[in-house]
Design a protein around this motif. Structure first.
Motif, mmCIF file in Angstrom:
data_model
loop_
_atom_site.group_PDB
_atom_site.id
_atom_site.type_symbol
_atom_site.label_atom_id
_atom_site.label_comp_id
_atom_site.label_asym_id
_atom_site.label_seq_id
_atom_site.Cartn_x
_atom_site.Cartn_y
_atom_site.Cartn_z
ATOM 1 N N MET A 1 0.834 -1.187 0.000
ATOM 2 C CA MET A 1 0.000 0.000 0.000
ATOM 3 C C MET A 1 0.874 1.244 0.000
ATOM 4 N N ALA A 2 0.424 2.248 -0.704
ATOM 5 C CA ALA A 2 1.171 3.499 -0.793
ATOM 6 C C ALA A 2 0.530 4.562 0.084
ATOM 7 N N ALA A 3 1.356 5.458 0.586
ATOM 8 C CA ALA A 3 0.840 6.659 1.227
ATOM 9 C C ALA A 3 0.489 7.635 0.101
ATOM 10 N N VAL A 4 -0.500 8.470 0.338
ATOM 11 C CA VAL A 4 -0.916 9.446 -0.674
ATOM 12 C C VAL A 4 -0.914 10.826 -0.029
ATOM 13 N N GLU A 5 -0.188 11.768 -0.637
ATOM 14 C CA GLU A 5 -0.138 13.132 -0.133
ATOM 15 C C GLU A 5 -0.666 14.077 -1.205
ATOM 16 N N PHE A 6 -1.569 14.950 -0.798
ATOM 17 C CA PHE A 6 -2.192 15.904 -1.710
ATOM 18 C C PHE A 6 -1.625 17.293 -1.437
ATOM 19 N N TYR A 7 -1.101 17.929 -2.490
ATOM 20 C CA TYR A 7 -0.474 19.244 -2.391
ATOM 21 C C TYR A 7 -1.128 20.226 -3.342
ATOM 22 N N ARG A 8 -1.150 21.517 -2.950
ATOM 23 C CA ARG A 8 -1.483 22.572 -3.904
ATOM 24 C C ARG A 8 -0.357 22.624 -4.921
ATOM 25 N N GLN A 9 -0.667 22.835 -6.175
ATOM 26 C CA GLN A 9 0.367 22.854 -7.208
ATOM 27 C C GLN A 9 1.389 23.961 -6.951
ATOM 28 N N ASP A 10 0.954 25.068 -6.370
ATOM 29 C CA ASP A 10 1.881 26.158 -6.087
ATOM 30 C C ASP A 10 2.561 26.012 -4.725
ATOM 31 N N GLY A 11 2.390 24.865 -4.078
ATOM 32 C CA GLY A 11 3.062 24.575 -2.818
ATOM 33 C C GLY A 11 2.109 24.473 -1.648
ATOM 34 N N GLY A 12 2.431 23.614 -0.723
ATOM 35 C CA GLY A 12 1.651 23.474 0.496
ATOM 36 C C GLY A 12 0.864 22.184 0.555
ATOM 37 N N LEU A 13 1.086 21.422 1.603
ATOM 38 C CA LEU A 13 0.369 20.166 1.823
ATOM 39 C C LEU A 13 -1.072 20.453 2.219
ATOM 40 N N ILE A 14 -2.004 19.734 1.613
ATOM 41 C CA ILE A 14 -3.421 19.851 1.973
ATOM 42 C C ILE A 14 -3.774 18.758 2.969
ATOM 43 N N VAL A 15 -3.482 17.498 2.600
ATOM 44 C CA VAL A 15 -3.795 16.367 3.479
ATOM 45 C C VAL A 15 -2.951 15.162 3.061
ATOM 46 N N ALA A 16 -2.651 14.309 4.026
ATOM 47 C CA ALA A 16 -1.929 13.068 3.764
ATOM 48 C C ALA A 16 -2.784 11.899 4.242
#
Length: 66
Positions: A1-16
């Protein structure tokens, strides 16, 4: 299983999210915190730590839709 991290394209983590088997593809839409985001890019990383086994991680770059 993979971890999934969602980022704004211009920078900044939204949620993992850990241990997910589904990863959205570029062009698909994802709803997070009542906002709709379009997947701009997906990249993969292998995290290696000295005392833990390697882990696969998907980095999802998102653009907020209007």
């Amino acid at each position: 299983m993979a971890a999934v991290e969602f980022y704004r394209q211009d920078g900044g983590l939204i949620v993992a999210v850990d241990d997910e088997s589904a990863v959205p593809r570029a062009g698909e839409y994802v709803s997070i915190e009542r906002k709709t985001w379009k997947v701009a890019a997906v990249t993969w990383a292998v995290d290696q730590y000295a005392l833990n086994p390697a882990r696969l991680r998907a980095n999802i770059e998102l653009v907020e839709t209007k």
